[in-house]
Design a protein around this motif. Structure first.
Motif, PDB file in Angstrom:
ATOM      1  N   SER A   1       0.849  -1.188   0.000  1.00  0.00           N
ATOM      2  CA  SER A   1       0.000   0.000   0.000  1.00  0.00           C
ATOM      3  C   SER A   1       0.883   1.235   0.000  1.00  0.00           C
ATOM      4  N   ASP A   2       0.272   2.406  -0.210  1.00  0.00           N
ATOM      5  CA  ASP A   2       1.037   3.634   0.006  1.00  0.00           C
ATOM      6  C   ASP A   2       0.988   4.049   1.475  1.00  0.00           C
ATOM      7  N   PHE A   3       0.090   3.444   2.248  1.00  0.00           N
ATOM      8  CA  PHE A   3      -0.039   3.705   3.681  1.00  0.00           C
ATOM      9  C   PHE A   3      -0.138   5.194   3.986  1.00  0.00           C
ATOM     10  N   LEU A   4      -0.806   5.929   3.085  1.00  0.00           N
ATOM     11  CA  LEU A   4      -1.035   7.353   3.333  1.00  0.00           C
ATOM     12  C   LEU A   4      -2.329   7.508   4.128  1.00  0.00           C
ATOM     13  N   THR A   5      -2.311   6.923   5.291  1.00  0.00           N
ATOM     14  CA  THR A   5      -3.416   6.940   6.235  1.00  0.00           C
ATOM     15  C   THR A   5      -2.801   7.131   7.609  1.00  0.00           C
ATOM     16  N   PRO A   6      -3.538   7.646   8.580  1.00  0.00           N
ATOM     17  CA  PRO A   6      -2.931   7.907   9.901  1.00  0.00           C
ATOM     18  C   PRO A   6      -2.152   6.717  10.438  1.00  0.00           C
TER      19      PRO A   6
ATOM     20  N   MET B   1       5.653  -0.013   1.355  1.00  0.00           N
ATOM     21  CA  MET B   1       5.060   1.292   1.086  1.00  0.00           C
ATOM     22  C   MET B   1       5.401   1.709  -0.345  1.00  0.00           C
ATOM     23  N   VAL B   2       4.402   1.735  -1.214  1.00  0.00           N
ATOM     24  CA  VAL B   2       4.599   2.074  -2.618  1.00  0.00           C
ATOM     25  C   VAL B   2       4.315   3.560  -2.810  1.00  0.00           C
ATOM     26  N   LEU B   3       5.313   4.301  -3.265  1.00  0.00           N
ATOM     27  CA  LEU B   3       5.176   5.739  -3.448  1.00  0.00           C
ATOM     28  C   LEU B   3       5.627   6.167  -4.835  1.00  0.00           C
ATOM     29  N   ASP B   4       4.962   7.175  -5.362  1.00  0.00           N
ATOM     30  CA  ASP B   4       5.432   7.823  -6.582  1.00  0.00           C
ATOM     31  C   ASP B   4       6.599   8.733  -6.205  1.00  0.00           C
ATOM     32  N   PRO B   5       7.609   8.864  -7.079  1.00  0.00           N
ATOM     33  CA  PRO B   5       8.751   9.725  -6.729  1.00  0.00           C
ATOM     34  C   PRO B   5       8.353  11.160  -6.418  1.00  0.00           C
ATOM     35  N   VAL B   6       7.305  11.653  -7.049  1.00  0.00           N
ATOM     36  CA  VAL B   6       6.855  13.019  -6.790  1.00  0.00           C
ATOM     37  C   VAL B   6       6.327  13.159  -5.368  1.00  0.00           C
ATOM     38  N   GLU B   7       5.711  12.100  -4.856  1.00  0.00           N
ATOM     39  CA  GLU B   7       5.199  12.145  -3.479  1.00  0.00           C
ATOM     40  C   GLU B   7       6.339  12.260  -2.474  1.00  0.00           C
ATOM     41  N   GLU B   8       7.480  11.703  -2.793  1.00  0.00           N
ATOM     42  CA  GLU B   8       8.637  11.794  -1.893  1.00  0.00           C
ATOM     43  C   GLU B   8       9.397  13.110  -2.037  1.00  0.00           C
TER      44      GLU B   8
ATOM     45  N   PHE C   1       6.480  24.926   0.946  1.00  0.00           N
ATOM     46  CA  PHE C   1       5.525  23.934   1.442  1.00  0.00           C
ATOM     47  C   PHE C   1       6.082  22.522   1.270  1.00  0.00           C
ATOM     48  N   GLY C   2       6.874  22.307   0.208  1.00  0.00           N
ATOM     49  CA  GLY C   2       7.441  20.992  -0.048  1.00  0.00           C
ATOM     50  C   GLY C   2       8.337  20.515   1.081  1.00  0.00           C
ATOM     51  N   ALA C   3       9.074  21.446   1.701  1.00  0.00           N
ATOM     52  CA  ALA C   3       9.935  21.072   2.822  1.00  0.00           C
ATOM     53  C   ALA C   3       9.103  20.501   3.967  1.00  0.00           C
ATOM     54  N   LEU C   4       7.939  21.102   4.214  1.00  0.00           N
ATOM     55  CA  LEU C   4       7.055  20.607   5.264  1.00  0.00           C
ATOM     56  C   LEU C   4       6.483  19.246   4.890  1.00  0.00           C
ATOM     57  N   VAL C   5       6.130  19.067   3.620  1.00  0.00           N
ATOM     58  CA  VAL C   5       5.592  17.781   3.151  1.00  0.00           C
ATOM     59  C   VAL C   5       6.624  16.674   3.360  1.00  0.00           C
ATOM     60  N   ARG C   6       7.858  16.931   2.950  1.00  0.00           N
ATOM     61  CA  ARG C   6       8.907  15.917   3.086  1.00  0.00           C
ATOM     62  C   ARG C   6       9.180  15.591   4.556  1.00  0.00           C
ATOM     63  N   GLN C   7       9.145  16.614   5.406  1.00  0.00           N
ATOM     64  CA  GLN C   7       9.373  16.399   6.830  1.00  0.00           C
ATOM     65  C   GLN C   7       8.270  15.517   7.428  1.00  0.00           C
ATOM     66  N   ARG C   8       7.028  15.806   7.069  1.00  0.00           N
ATOM     67  CA  ARG C   8       5.916  15.034   7.617  1.00  0.00           C
ATOM     68  C   ARG C   8       5.905  13.612   7.067  1.00  0.00           C
ATOM     69  N   LEU C   9       6.267  13.451   5.807  1.00  0.00           N
ATOM     70  CA  LEU C   9       6.320  12.110   5.234  1.00  0.00           C
ATOM     71  C   LEU C   9       7.390  11.276   5.928  1.00  0.00           C
TER      72      LEU C   9
ATOM     73  N   ALA D   1       8.444  11.644   8.999  1.00  0.00           N
ATOM     74  CA  ALA D   1       7.946  11.314  10.339  1.00  0.00           C
ATOM     75  C   ALA D   1       6.909  10.196  10.265  1.00  0.00           C
ATOM     76  N   HIS D   2       6.080  10.241   9.241  1.00  0.00           N
ATOM     77  CA  HIS D   2       5.061   9.210   9.060  1.00  0.00           C
ATOM     78  C   HIS D   2       5.713   7.860   8.789  1.00  0.00           C
ATOM     79  N   ARG D   3       6.711   7.845   7.942  1.00  0.00           N
ATOM     80  CA  ARG D   3       7.419   6.602   7.646  1.00  0.00           C
ATOM     81  C   ARG D   3       8.107   6.050   8.889  1.00  0.00           C
ATOM     82  N   GLN D   4       8.677   6.921   9.701  1.00  0.00           N
ATOM     83  CA  GLN D   4       9.335   6.458  10.920  1.00  0.00           C
ATOM     84  C   GLN D   4       8.322   5.861  11.887  1.00  0.00           C
ATOM     85  N   ALA D   5       7.130   6.450  11.950  1.00  0.00           N
ATOM     86  CA  ALA D   5       6.086   5.913  12.824  1.00  0.00           C
ATOM     87  C   ALA D   5       5.661   4.521  12.356  1.00  0.00           C
TER      88      ALA D   5
END
Length: 313
Positions: free
Chosen positions: A190-195, A217-224, A251-259, A261-265
């Motif tokens: 999955s992309d696991f883009l869920t809480p 976790m399957v991601l498109d390169p643009v999402e990363e 905004f992209g810096a914030l997106v990458r930071q949150r992603l 953190a999400h992956r680490q969780a």
């Protein structure tokens, strides 16, 4: 500017009540199944035996005969070279166990950019079918959670593909978190883009009786990378919500930071139960993810064999 698109419901749907979705599925699944078989066949050449004692056909090693074993297990030719002991010819372990597969088909899996080799949903299906084929070649039983029972059939690719095509239930972003039997394994793609909390809860419930598991976790390169600049409008494919961004670069810096953190969780949630976690980008070959995943399954397989042998006293 990188071009992106999100597959519509008819394209993304693997099973659907709508005629357009069924026709699109008829065009896509045979191609995906063929690609999965090709990747599995290629990967099979690079995977060696699991080197665990059992009932397989390939020779592994000689070991000393243990009193109480059946005499027919003695290798008399090897034993004749030693005056003090008898030897048994051990073979590689091929005792089948069960692997439960689950492929995410929710709306977010329809995302694809110009940098990717395939939409996330197509890559997830190919990876899942290829893994099923590879595992069955190794003597394992494979089933898809909620769709098929575990079998060790060489037609496993067709079985799962047909079950996906016939599925009429609305796609969910996580499988039903039912406890799995001990010594079984789950592979969730999955992309696991869920809480992360929901994913952790699913892992805890599925692993409650000791089942192992692997998250891909399957991601498109643009999402990363989020390589956008200037003004942008972001749309949530799971709902009708949009967000207008004035400075996409910042905004992209914030997106990458949150992603991150999400992956680490997610990684921490897996580690608590001894599960594994890996990220696969759709700009990379599916074979890379398949070989890595097969190696992790084999590694845990070896550990479980040791538990069974040790527990047998």
């Amino acid at each position: 500017m990188v071009k992106v698109r999100v597959l519509g419901a008819a394209e993304r749907a693997v099973g659907t009540r709508h005629a357009t979705g069924a026709l699109d599925l008829a065009r896509r699944l045979p191609r995906l199944a063929i690609e999965a078989r090709r990747i599995a066949a290629t990967a099979a050449h690079g995977i060696h035996g699991r080197r665990q004692a059992g009932s397989g056909e390939a020779f592994w090693q000689f070991r000393a005969f243990v009193p109480g074993e059946p005499a027919h297990r003695v290798d008399w030719r090897r034993s004749a070279r030693d005056e003090e002991r008898y030897y048994v010819r051990e073979r590689e372990w091929e005792a089948a166990h069960t692997v439960w597969l689950w492929i995410d088909r929710s709306p977010s899996m329809g995302y694809a950019s110009a940098l990717s080799q395939a939409p996330k949903i197509d890559r997830a299906i190919v990876l899942g079918l290829a893994l099923a084929d590879l595992l069955v070649r190794g003597g394992e039983r494979v089933g898809h959670i909620g769709l098929t029972n575990p079998v060790a059939s060489r037609s496993i690719v067709d079985r799962i593909a047909e079950a996906l095509a016939a599925d009429q239930t609305p796609p969910a972003d996580l499988p039903t978190p039912l406890p799995l039997a001990p010594l079984t394994e789950a592979v969730l793609i999955s992309d696991f883009l869920t809480p992360a909390g929901r994913v952790q809860d699913a892992i805890e419930r599925m692993a409650a009786r000791g089942a192992g598991g692997h998250l891909v976790m399957v991601l498109d390169p643009v999402e990363e990378t989020f390589p956008f600049e200037g003004q942008a409008v972001l749309a949530d494919v799971e709902s009708s919500q949009t967000l207008r961004v004035g400075d996409a670069g910042a905004f992209g810096a914030l997106v990458r930071q949150r992603l991150q953190a999400h992956r680490q969780a997610l990684k921490d949630a897996c580690a608590r139960r001894g599960w594994t976690f890996a990220v696969h980008r759709t700009d990379r070959p599916a074979s890379e993810a398949l070989l890595s995943l097969a190696a992790r399954i084999a590694e845990r397989d070896a550990g479980m064999a040791g538990v069974r042998i040790g527990g047998g006293g």
